[in-house]
Design an enzyme around this catalytic site. Structure first.
Site, PDB file in Angstrom:
ATOM      1  N   ASP A  16     -45.516 -35.732  16.531  1.00 56.62           N
ATOM      2  CA  ASP A  16     -45.526 -34.297  15.618  1.00 56.62           C
ATOM      3  C   ASP A  16     -43.861 -33.951  14.916  1.00 56.62           C
ATOM      4  OD1 ASP A  16     -45.548 -31.755  16.280  1.00 56.62           O
ATOM      5  OD2 ASP A  16     -43.743 -31.582  18.114  1.00 56.62           O
ATOM      6  N   ASP A  18     -42.531 -30.167  13.819  1.00 52.58           N
ATOM      7  CA  ASP A  18     -41.424 -29.394  14.793  1.00 52.58           C
ATOM      8  C   ASP A  18     -40.969 -29.414  16.131  1.00 52.58           C
ATOM      9  OD1 ASP A  18     -41.557 -27.664  12.633  1.00 52.58           O
ATOM     10  OD2 ASP A  18     -42.537 -26.555  13.169  1.00 52.58           O
ATOM     11  N   ASP A 225     -43.804 -32.531  21.205  1.00 44.02           N
ATOM     12  CA  ASP A 225     -42.730 -32.001  22.588  1.00 44.02           C
ATOM     13  C   ASP A 225     -43.414 -30.870  23.218  1.00 44.02           C
ATOM     14  OD1 ASP A 225     -42.826 -30.424  19.747  1.00 44.02           O
ATOM     15  OD2 ASP A 225     -41.280 -29.605  21.210  1.00 44.02           O
TER      16      ASP A 225
END
Length: 292
Positions: A16, A18, A225
């Site tokens: 991922d 961001d 996240d």
């Protein structure tokens, strides 16, 4: 070639962006620079898996020196293949000017926008899609520059939205989307509506492509996240759940899961330290002083 080097080449890293490789607030990735350099030196592909658009990812891949790796955009709705990942028989799509072959396993964005207008009116829901927001509103919501905000609006297979209604209405909305064959997932800042795709499905597709080209099965490592990373983290062999700044609950069912103490790119490095560490590299491999 040593056995260690051979093993390294049979590993794929899916990450991922961001809140993971990129800082949630500043989008800075400099703490991850040494790891990115070491992975590039040992020919381990680092594959971005993001809610970002293709328009955002193409220049970012160049900045991160990840142009030789494929990417997954819009939470699995768009897959980009560089020439080394293209198959003469399987990829007959015309490449874009950068040489990428683009796969769109989801649904067209025009259809998504039309359905979202119909559902909002029919169910009396309150939400705003990114396509309805002004450029200034997107800048304020994301912290991106104006140019970055423009690129984020160039959607091909998903539509982000800001939810302004109740939790009960959200479940009604989710059910209506499912009836249309659409899905709803939560990112760090927006809810995302798309076809029946997710990061995990796109990751499996790329692993199958790797196996078709190489004839070997790689070990996969995934880092993320947010809630929209769950499908990815449950699909990989080894997973890193990076401490998020968004405060949304993230429950991952993977027995090989490491939860970081740090957030953002510091947490990204912590996860790689845990799963790979120094034993993954040749003892003489430089990793600190050479510029990226």
């Amino acid at each position: 070639m040593t056995n260690a080097m051979a093993a390294q080449r049979l590993r794929l890293i899916f990450t991922d962006l961001d809140g993971s490789l990129l800082d949630h607030y500043t989008y800075d990735w400099s703490p991850a620079e040494p790891w990115l350099r070491r992975l590039r030196k040992t020919a381990v592909p680092v594959i971005p898996v993001s809610s970002k658009t293709r328009a955002e990812l193409v220049p970012l891949r160049r900045e991160l020196a990840l142009e030789d790796a494929p990417f997954i955009a819009e939470n699995g709705a768009v897959i980009g293949l560089p020439p080394s990942w293209q198959h003469a028989r399987l990829d007959r799509d015309p490449a874009d000017p950068s040489g990428l072959c683009i796969k769109t396993p989801g649904v067209d964005n025009d259809f998504l926008r039309q359905r979202l207008e119909v559902l909002r009116d029919r169910l009396k829901l309150n939400y705003r899609t990114m396509s309805e927001m002004t450029l200034d509103e997107v800048v304020r919501a994301t912290g991106l520059s104006e140019e970055g905000a423009r690129l984020s609006r160039q959607r091909e297979g998903s539509e982000p939205l800001i939810w302004d209604d109740t939790d009960a209405a959200l479940e009604t909305f989710r059910g209506a989307l499912q009836n249309d064959g659409l899905t709803l997932t939560r990112g760090g800042r927006f809810w995302h509506v798309m076809g029946n795709v997710d990061k995990g499905q796109a990751m499996r597709w790329l692993v199958a492509r790797f196996e078709a080209l190489r004839g070997d099965t790689p070990t996969t490592l995934g880092l993320g996240d947010g809630p929209n990373d769950i499908a990815l983290l449950e699909a990989v062999d080894q997973a890193v759940l990076i401490r998020g700044e968004h405060r949304h609950p993230v429950d991952v069912a993977n027995p090989a899961l490491y939860r970081t103490r740090a957030s953002g790119p510091q947490g990204w490095c912590e996860g790689l330290d845990h799963w790979l560490g120094k034993t993954f590299f040749e003892p003489s491999a430089p990793h600190e002083d050479e510029p990226l």
